[in-house]
Design a protein around this motif. Sequence first.
Motif, short mmCIF file in Angstrom:
data_model
loop_
_atom_site.label_atom_id
_atom_site.label_comp_id
_atom_site.label_asym_id
_atom_site.label_seq_id
_atom_site.Cartn_x
_atom_site.Cartn_y
_atom_site.Cartn_z
N PRO A 1 -6.36 13.57 -0.82
CA PRO A 1 -5.33 12.54 -1.04
C PRO A 1 -5.75 11.47 -2.04
N PRO A 5 2.03 6.75 -1.04
CA PRO A 5 2.59 5.40 -0.94
C PRO A 5 1.54 4.31 -1.18
N TRP A 6 0.32 4.59 -0.76
CA TRP A 6 -0.75 3.60 -0.94
C TRP A 6 -1.00 3.35 -2.41
N SER A 8 1.56 0.94 -3.77
CA SER A 8 1.32 -0.46 -3.44
C SER A 8 0.11 -1.00 -4.20
N ALA A 9 -0.90 -0.12 -4.40
CA ALA A 9 -2.06 -0.57 -5.17
C ALA A 9 -1.64 -0.90 -6.59
#
Lengths: 296, 227
Positions: free
Chosen positions: B131, B206-207, B210-211
Amino acid sequence: MIEFRNVTKRFPDGTLAVEDFSLVIPSRKTTVFVGSSGSGKTTLLRMVNRMVDPTSGTIEIDGEDTAALNPVALRRRIGYVMQNSGLLPHLTVIDNAATVPVLNGVPKNEARADALRMLDTVGLDRSLAERYPSQLSGGQQQRVGVARGLAADPNILLMDEPFGAVDPIVRAELQVELLRLQRELGKTVVFVTHDIDEAFLLGDQVVIFEQGGRVAQIGSPTEILSDPATDFVAHFIGAERGKRALSIRSTDRGEILVDSEGRAAGLLVDSVVGAQYDAGPKSRSVSNKTSQAGDA
Amino acid sequence: MAWVWSNLEQIWGLVLSHIALSVPPIIVGFVLSIPLGYWASRSRLARSVLLSIGGVLYTIPSLALLVVVPVILGTAILAPSNVVFALSIYAVAIMVRSSADAFSSVSDDVRESATAVGYSTWQRFFAVEFPLAGPVLLAGIRVVSVSTVSLVTVGSVIGISSLGNLFTDGINRNIPAEIIVGIVCVLLIAAIFDLILAGVGRLLLPWNRSAASLTRAAERASTLVTQ
Ligand SMILES: Nc1ncnc2c1ncn2[C@@H]1O[C@H](COP(=O)(O)OP(=O)(O)OP(=O)(O)O)[C@@H](O)[C@H]1O
Ligand SMILES: [Mg+2]
């Protein structure tokens, strides 16, 4: 109890990181490894959870030789907190905190619910639970790292310079928090730091390493401070200077303590104050202004 | 335009064959590049060998490859599998580098931390390294996708039907509209594939989103400060 018996580690490239190291780490106490860079502290810590295997010698946990244990299973029952938190960037705060229970097979919802309570325990607001680590401050990330380390309720907590990368004010907060947690939870903590003040504040037992991984002294902060074993130790702990070399000066209004520069450092009082620092041998009769940072 | 309306059915048929020829190489390229790229990220020797082979394979002219593949595979010269096979080779050749970079982009700190908390080697790979390699893998597969969709047209030269037929036919019969339709359809397919991949990326990473937005916010903040 963790026991190192004649442990030596030579890395494949020939570096001798640890040589013939023996130490008993008592249960439910905090043992601090402090010393200069490259003295083998991280290597020793990682030998406890078998991220590094010793070249010779044995490491026992409660009398059990770790070499006979499955490394992955062993790591899941030992908490590990590292500098820069080591959080997984693609998991939210709550999932990071729940990592180890989930690996242990606890159903995800249950693990999350437990992890939420763990966030409370480490003093982190629940509203941060759905954030990603990149959306937290350094201090908050470290708290999540501690929450993750504690989530599976391990007996042992390994901490490798956990507060090394945060600013001094946040560090002082985290130190106080750790003292509180330790009073409540009573884990066997092995804590690595460069900072002798941190070592004396947190450690029931302090191990001072010299260059080359040799142990310069092992003892309680009181023992080390009152009787440095070598010139190296005396120099390292700054016994002869600054705020450690306090002397009494009489003034019109009573006696005060001054440091080696003659600056006021504290008051001499009759009774033991600051009961929260009363962990065993560290009871103090000096109200030292440097330790008051922790009262915040 | 009249040409388009009277040949809609044929165009649609070619669009479908084009898609059918494009999708398998993209998938094969992605899947095969994962173990190869991981290996390349773990060993310097593997990296230099695999990337050199990839570089060499990519320089083989596509027409030559299409002619050679049936000889190697023993398939009929007009079998669509030839195009799929040849384009898979290109896809892997391009994707191995992205994949190696993707796995190298996972920091040692994170890898060690995952080990420290008790991920086994396989769990660490599937739940952490793969991931986290995602954003760079995604960038790589988007390039592969566009390149594959456009390369499929070459098959038409040796008679394997795709939107490339509209180029060869349009040139032979001197129908500019046919050529233009071919180009537009290829571009559309490439764009749609790219949108799908980007969407899948947003959904699965999704992370990362946001990053990225956090970085942008930080940049905005810092430009505000410097102004
Ligand atoms: N994987 C490795 N391969 C080779 N040498 C290593 C490896 N890990 C550590 N070392 C060496 O072993 C010695 C001890 O390293 P270690 O990381 O334990 O020190 P440390 O006391 O934790 O230092 P620091 O305070 O800088 O973190 C150093 O000389 C280091 O270069
Ligand atoms: Mg270290």
